[in-house]
Design a protein around this motif. Structure first.
Motif, PDB file in Angstrom:
ATOM      1  N   ILE A  45       6.060  44.196   5.495  1.00  0.00           N
ATOM      2  CA  ILE A  45       6.591  44.806   4.268  1.00  0.00           C
ATOM      3  C   ILE A  45       6.163  43.993   3.060  1.00  0.00           C
ATOM      4  CG2 ILE A  45       8.670  45.541   3.043  1.00  0.00           C
ATOM      5  CD1 ILE A  45      10.085  45.733   5.726  1.00  0.00           C
ATOM      6  N   TYR A  46       6.255  42.672   3.188  1.00  0.00           N
ATOM      7  CA  TYR A  46       5.869  41.821   2.060  1.00  0.00           C
ATOM      8  C   TYR A  46       4.380  41.950   1.749  1.00  0.00           C
ATOM      9  CZ  TYR A  46       5.072  37.859  -0.971  1.00  0.00           C
ATOM     10  OH  TYR A  46       4.700  37.087  -2.032  1.00  0.00           O
ATOM     11  N   ALA A  47       3.544  42.028   2.779  1.00  0.00           N
ATOM     12  CA  ALA A  47       2.104  42.129   2.566  1.00  0.00           C
ATOM     13  C   ALA A  47       1.756  43.376   1.763  1.00  0.00           C
ATOM     14  CB  ALA A  47       1.379  42.148   3.914  1.00  0.00           C
ATOM     15  N   ASP A  48       2.471  44.469   2.007  1.00  0.00           N
ATOM     16  CA  ASP A  48       2.166  45.732   1.322  1.00  0.00           C
ATOM     17  C   ASP A  48       2.845  45.856  -0.035  1.00  0.00           C
ATOM     18  OD1 ASP A  48       0.502  46.660   3.317  1.00  0.00           O
ATOM     19  OD2 ASP A  48       2.121  47.649   4.421  1.00  0.00           O
ATOM     20  N   PHE A  49       4.072  45.305  -0.150  1.00  0.00           N
ATOM     21  CA  PHE A  49       4.861  45.584  -1.348  1.00  0.00           C
ATOM     22  C   PHE A  49       5.426  44.359  -2.049  1.00  0.00           C
ATOM     23  CE2 PHE A  49       5.353  49.117   1.660  1.00  0.00           C
ATOM     24  CZ  PHE A  49       4.914  50.180   0.887  1.00  0.00           C
TER      25      PHE A  49
END
Length: 215
Positions: free
Chosen positions: A140-144
């Motif tokens: 999730i962090y990598a994308d957003f």
């Protein structure tokens, strides 16, 4: 009936949510007279029951006619009454789209083979990690994450969502919490996400996800 209603309302207000398998919660879902009395009792306090057959819990929320009185303050409109900042709300919507939309697709597929008796007997609606598997926090962090305030804000907002009951965190994985499928109106938000800005990013198949009408 009055005592049972009092107990159910008190427990909903104190605990914020109850599993639908709870005896009084189940009664509210299958006993028409009891549900009518419950709705009347909650309406007298400006509240309504939050439930849908695809959610494992029930809760209470504001009645529509109370929203202006609670959220409207002068020229400002509160985005929520839980103290969440805008980046936490944005993260909540992202997590909802990543978990609830695929979950609903799986549940609809499961229930399509046996559409009878949604609440009683052996329900075709299934819950748990099998239909709503967790998502790695790192993914999730990598994308957003960078768009939502960076590492520190991302971690802080995840903690807040967990504290409020929207998500559960286990072993650096994000799972559906008791309120994630109740506090956001699927029938209104799903089409906006499926056909909107997040569609390409989330790679959602609009033909595969239909938004059912919810109470």
């Amino acid at each position: 009936m009055d005592q049972a209603l009092n107990i159910l309302v008190a427990r909903l207000l104190a605990h914020r949510f109850l599993p639908r398998k709870d005896p009084l919660a189940r009664r509210a879902l299958i006993d028409e007279a009891f549900r009518e009395s419950l709705d009347h009792r909650l309406a007298g306090c400006g509240l309504r029951l939050l439930e849908n057959p695809y959610a494992e819990y029930i809760a209470v929320g504001l009645a529509a006619e109370m929203e202006d009185w609670v959220f409207g303050e002068g020229e400002n409109w509160l985005s929520n009454n839980m103290g969440m900042p805008r980046d936490a709300i944005a993260l909540l919507i992202v997590v909802w789209a990543l978990i609830i939309l695929p979950k609903r697709q799986r549940q609809i597929a499961l229930s399509a083979s046996d559409p009878d008796d949604m609440f009683g007997g052996t329900s075709p609606i299934e819950f748990g990690d099998e239909v709503a598997p967790g998502i790695p926090e790192e993914a999730i962090y990598a994308d957003f994450g960078k768009k939502l305030g960076g590492k520190a804000r991302f971690s802080m907002n995840l903690s807040q969502l967990a504290k409020l009951g929207f998500i559960n965190r286990r072993n650096k994985m994000v799972f559906e919490g008791p309120l994630l499928d109740l506090m956001i109106d699927y029938s209104r938000l799903a089409p906006r996400i499926i056909n909107g800005a997040l569609a390409d990013l989330l790679k959602i198949d609009a033909a595969a996800v239909e938004a059912p009408i919810e109470d």
